[in-house]
Write a protein that holds these residues in place. Structure first.
Motif, mmCIF file in Angstrom:
data_model
loop_
_atom_site.group_PDB
_atom_site.id
_atom_site.type_symbol
_atom_site.label_atom_id
_atom_site.label_comp_id
_atom_site.label_asym_id
_atom_site.label_seq_id
_atom_site.Cartn_x
_atom_site.Cartn_y
_atom_site.Cartn_z
ATOM 1 N N LYS A 123 10.303 7.209 -1.457
ATOM 2 C CA LYS A 123 10.468 5.458 -1.407
ATOM 3 C C LYS A 123 8.955 5.236 0.488
ATOM 4 N N GLU A 124 9.896 5.938 0.751
ATOM 5 C CA GLU A 124 9.471 6.041 2.683
ATOM 6 C C GLU A 124 8.303 5.980 2.757
ATOM 7 N N ASP A 125 7.699 7.265 1.971
ATOM 8 C CA ASP A 125 6.163 7.175 2.464
ATOM 9 C C ASP A 125 5.452 5.667 1.124
ATOM 10 N N GLN A 126 5.958 5.449 0.639
ATOM 11 C CA GLN A 126 5.672 4.345 -0.657
ATOM 12 C C GLN A 126 5.421 3.499 0.257
ATOM 13 N N GLU A 127 6.348 2.905 0.865
ATOM 14 C CA GLU A 127 6.109 1.578 2.265
ATOM 15 C C GLU A 127 5.201 1.470 2.761
ATOM 16 N N LYS A 128 5.182 3.304 3.561
ATOM 17 C CA LYS A 128 4.714 3.388 4.504
ATOM 18 C C LYS A 128 2.953 3.274 4.328
ATOM 19 N N LEU A 130 2.155 1.581 1.669
ATOM 20 C CA LEU A 130 1.433 0.041 1.801
ATOM 21 C C LEU A 130 1.348 -0.865 2.605
ATOM 22 N N ASP A 131 2.597 -0.653 3.324
ATOM 23 C CA ASP A 131 1.837 -0.865 4.808
ATOM 24 C C ASP A 131 0.982 -0.901 5.646
ATOM 25 N N LYS A 132 0.579 0.137 5.257
ATOM 26 C CA LYS A 132 -1.113 0.928 5.865
ATOM 27 C C LYS A 132 -2.236 -0.034 4.645
ATOM 28 N N MET A 133 -1.563 -0.377 3.756
ATOM 29 C CA MET A 133 -3.030 -1.029 3.034
ATOM 30 C C MET A 133 -3.081 -2.143 2.900
ATOM 31 N N ALA A 134 -1.593 -3.243 3.067
ATOM 32 C CA ALA A 134 -1.538 -4.611 3.838
ATOM 33 C C ALA A 134 -2.209 -5.321 5.230
ATOM 34 N N ASN A 135 -2.197 -3.605 5.761
ATOM 35 C CA ASN A 135 -2.562 -3.947 7.316
ATOM 36 C C ASN A 135 -4.197 -3.975 7.280
ATOM 37 N N ASP A 136 -4.664 -2.766 6.528
ATOM 38 C CA ASP A 136 -5.826 -2.944 6.370
ATOM 39 C C ASP A 136 -6.626 -3.931 6.167
ATOM 40 N N MET A 137 -5.946 -4.441 4.691
ATOM 41 C CA MET A 137 -6.493 -5.590 4.113
ATOM 42 C C MET A 137 -6.604 -6.948 5.271
ATOM 43 N N LYS A 138 -5.696 -7.136 5.290
ATOM 44 C CA LYS A 138 -5.274 -8.282 6.423
ATOM 45 C C LYS A 138 -6.877 -8.161 7.495
ATOM 46 N N GLU A 139 -6.179 -6.791 8.449
ATOM 47 C CA GLU A 139 -7.615 -6.746 9.372
ATOM 48 C C GLU A 139 -9.410 -7.036 8.066
ATOM 49 N N ARG A 140 -8.871 -7.403 7.528
ATOM 50 C CA ARG A 140 -10.627 -6.876 6.293
ATOM 51 C C ARG A 140 -10.762 -8.458 6.714
ATOM 52 N N ARG A 141 -9.545 -8.933 6.341
ATOM 53 C CA ARG A 141 -9.677 -10.849 6.037
ATOM 54 C C ARG A 141 -9.817 -11.791 6.925
ATOM 55 N N LYS A 142 -9.503 -10.346 8.735
ATOM 56 C CA LYS A 142 -9.544 -11.692 9.934
ATOM 57 C C LYS A 142 -10.619 -11.251 10.245
ATOM 58 N N PHE A 180 3.645 -1.517 -7.991
ATOM 59 C CA PHE A 180 3.120 -1.322 -7.072
ATOM 60 C C PHE A 180 2.512 -2.745 -6.517
ATOM 61 N N HIS A 181 1.350 -3.182 -7.711
ATOM 62 C CA HIS A 181 0.802 -5.038 -6.966
ATOM 63 C C HIS A 181 2.051 -6.170 -6.385
ATOM 64 N N LYS A 182 3.475 -6.364 -7.073
ATOM 65 C CA LYS A 182 4.003 -6.840 -6.870
ATOM 66 C C LYS A 182 4.829 -5.798 -5.725
ATOM 67 N N ARG A 183 4.985 -5.481 -5.613
ATOM 68 C CA ARG A 183 5.359 -4.631 -3.508
ATOM 69 C C ARG A 183 4.212 -4.702 -2.859
ATOM 70 N N LEU A 184 2.715 -4.465 -3.200
ATOM 71 C CA LEU A 184 1.947 -4.719 -2.038
ATOM 72 C C LEU A 184 1.936 -6.660 -1.856
ATOM 73 N N HIS A 185 2.297 -7.726 -2.582
ATOM 74 C CA HIS A 185 1.383 -8.696 -2.738
ATOM 75 C C HIS A 185 2.887 -9.452 -1.263
ATOM 76 N N GLN A 186 4.307 -8.569 -1.589
ATOM 77 C CA GLN A 186 5.145 -8.917 -0.119
ATOM 78 C C GLN A 186 5.023 -7.945 0.846
ATOM 79 N N LYS A 187 4.573 -7.389 0.280
ATOM 80 C CA LYS A 187 3.956 -7.015 1.970
ATOM 81 C C LYS A 187 2.753 -7.970 2.815
ATOM 82 N N LEU A 188 1.588 -8.632 1.945
ATOM 83 C CA LEU A 188 0.886 -9.517 2.513
ATOM 84 C C LEU A 188 1.024 -10.599 2.431
#
Length: 190
Positions: A123-128, A130-142, A180-188
């Motif tokens: 679960k810990e690695d999943q959260e890491k 998802l955090d990295k993926m969400a941050n990468d997506m936010k950075e690309r958008r920015k 997966f997508h539900k949890r990623l959306h929450q991070k975004l």
């Protein structure tokens, strides 16, 4: 001269062995004369041309193994910075349909593999992850590399195609994708 059953059986056996050998030699000759087509190296092509190749009749003619090899060469290595979004090439309706047909099976296989890998993590690695993926997506958008307005993905399958892809996916993978997508959306959303 009369042929006995034993001699007849022996001749049939020799004939069958001879035909099998002839078939094997012929098949080997065909393979040597007409080797399986190979895909070009997508790294030596312009990104748009590499993408357009996947919508070609030549790509359709490749074996599943060769299609997978080409697709893997196009993807960035794990851990490397994601490439900038490529401008989607102009495809005719026929090319779009062929691209979907060419990539459908491969994408389903890739999606299933990724979901299995993700849910095999702690679960810990999943959260890491998802955090990295969400941050990468936010950075690309920015940086203006994401879709305008921050909405859905540009180039994502349309509703009908996505529904078709999901309908042809096993229930476990579908449930994993949903989670997966539900949890990623929450991070975004944070």
């Amino acid at each position: 001269m009369k042929i006995t059953r034993k001699q007849l059986k022996k001749h049939k056996y020799k004939l069958i062995i001879g035909l099998l050998i002839l078939t094997a030699v012929t098949a080997s000759g065909i393979v040597l004369l007409y080797p399986e087509p190979k895909a070009p190296d997508p790294k030596k092509m312009k990104p748009e041309a590499a993408f357009k190749y996947m919508a070609s009749k030549e790509f359709s003619a490749l074996s599943d193994k060769e299609k997978e090899r080409y697709f893997k060469m196009m993807r960035p290595k794990r851990g490397s910075k994601p490439p900038k979004r490529m401008k989607r090439p102009n495809l005719t309706e026929e090319e779009r349909q062929r691209l979907h047909k060419n990539m459908h099976k491969l994408m389903r296989k890739e999606m299933k593999k990724r979901m299995q890998e993700f849910f095999a993590m702690s679960k810990e690695d999943q959260e890491k992850f998802l955090d990295k993926m969400a941050n990468d997506m936010k950075e690309r958008r920015k940086n203006g590399e994401g879709p305008p307005g921050g909405g859905g993905r540009r180039g994502a399958p349309s509703g009908g195609r996505m529904q078709g892809m999901l309908e042809n996916t096993d229930s476990t993978t579908r449930a994993q994708m949903h989670e997966f997508h539900k949890r990623l959306h929450q991070k975004l959303s944070k």
